[in-house]
Write a protein that holds these residues in place. Structure first.
Motif: not given
Length: 302
Positions: A154-170, A246-252, A260-262
């Motif tokens: 939904e938000l087009a996040l990068k992996p290192y951005e995901v692992v930094k997330m904290k509850w206080s950021h919401i 899903v038998d297809k390469k899925i990555t972040c 981003m396309r949408d």
């Protein structure tokens, strides 16, 4: 006469004194070891004008055979070029074989974007797992993985951005989440559905792990690292499991590109609508017909 090893060691001391970043110095050390090992395999130990050109030319071919990523190859060329120029400055070499350390031209790669159906299948893999698993801890882990995957999609996040997330950021009042990059941050709007899933995930986390009630990080590990923040490797494993199902390469990356396309398509629609309104066309088909005629006339005049 300097050995290549001695020369590179002195060069590393030089760039350290020049204030180069620690990560840059670390990478130059790695690049140096690779080049020195290659020279040793070629039975060349010393820095000599008579052999350096042949060595660097052969090393260039070696790198192109070993690596497929042009950016990685060019980075190694850059570190070697800088080293050779330093050797020339110190008068250890009379000539720098610049032609063999020129960067390769960049090749534009096709961007792998998922279809709407493929993205929906990828996002729902861990949701289906959550709905079918009985064991509490693994059921919670599936919920965590689903929330992560959906956020990335939904938000087009990068992996290192995901692992930094904290509850206080919401910010619940605004319905936004603050995402921290490498040097800055941005506030992104959360969908109502995503907010509900995150609230549910938080509740399930506190019920299953009461001791983690005050935990700062959103995404916690299980197994041998229970209660500790997950790493980028965990994200990679999440995507690897989805790929198998899903038998297809899925990555972040391709999930991000799809989001981003949408967004780009929606922005294009809005721009076109603004142009229609600006020039007073009520029917979009009329404006589209004018656009085609304008461009056809321009092509003929050229």
């Amino acid at each position: 006469m300097q050995t290549i090893q001695q020369a590179w060691d002195i060069y590393i001391l030089h760039i350290a004194k020049m204030g180069r970043a620690p990560l840059t110095i670390k990478q130059y050390k790695i690049d140096g070891k690779q080049f020195i090992r290659f020279c040793w395999d070629a039975n060349e130990e010393y820095l000599q004008d008579e052999t350096i050109g042949t060595l660097v030319e052969a090393y260039r071919e070696h790198l192109q055979e070993r690596y497929t990523n042009t950016q990685s190859i060019n980075r190694k060329f850059a570190s070697l070029r800088s080293f050779l120029q330093y050797c020339h400055f110190r008068e250890w070499l009379r000539v720098v074989p610049e032609q063999y350390v020129k960067p390769l031209p960049r090749i534009e790669k096709h961007v792998d974007v998922l279809t709407d159906k493929e993205r929906e299948q990828a996002v729902n893999v861990w949701l289906h797992a959550y709905q079918t698993i009985d064991e509490k801890a693994h059921r919670w882990m599936a919920l965590r993985n689903f929330c992560i995957t959906r956020l990335v999609a939904e938000l087009a996040l990068k992996p290192y951005e995901v692992v930094k997330m904290k509850w206080s950021h919401i910010d619940e009042a605004k319905g936004t989440v603050r995402i921290f990059g490498s040097r800055s941050h941005r506030d992104l709007e959360l969908s109502t559905s995503m907010q509900s899933w995150l609230m549910f995930y938080e509740k399930q986390t506190h019920e299953l792990f009461p001791a983690l009630l005050e935990a700062e990080h959103m995404w916690l590990g299980l197994s041998n690292k229970a209660g500790e923040p997950i790493t980028v490797k965990t994200i990679e494993r999440i995507m690897l499991h989805i790929s198998k199902v899903v038998d297809k390469k899925i990555t972040c990356t391709n999930l991000r590109y799809s989001a981003m396309r949408d967004e780009l398509i929606e922005q294009d629609r809005q721009r076109v609508k603004q142009i229609y309104e600006k020039y007073g066309y009520v029917q979009h088909s009329v404006m589209e017909e004018r656009r085609k005629r304008i461009f056809n006339l321009r092509q003929r005049s050229n």
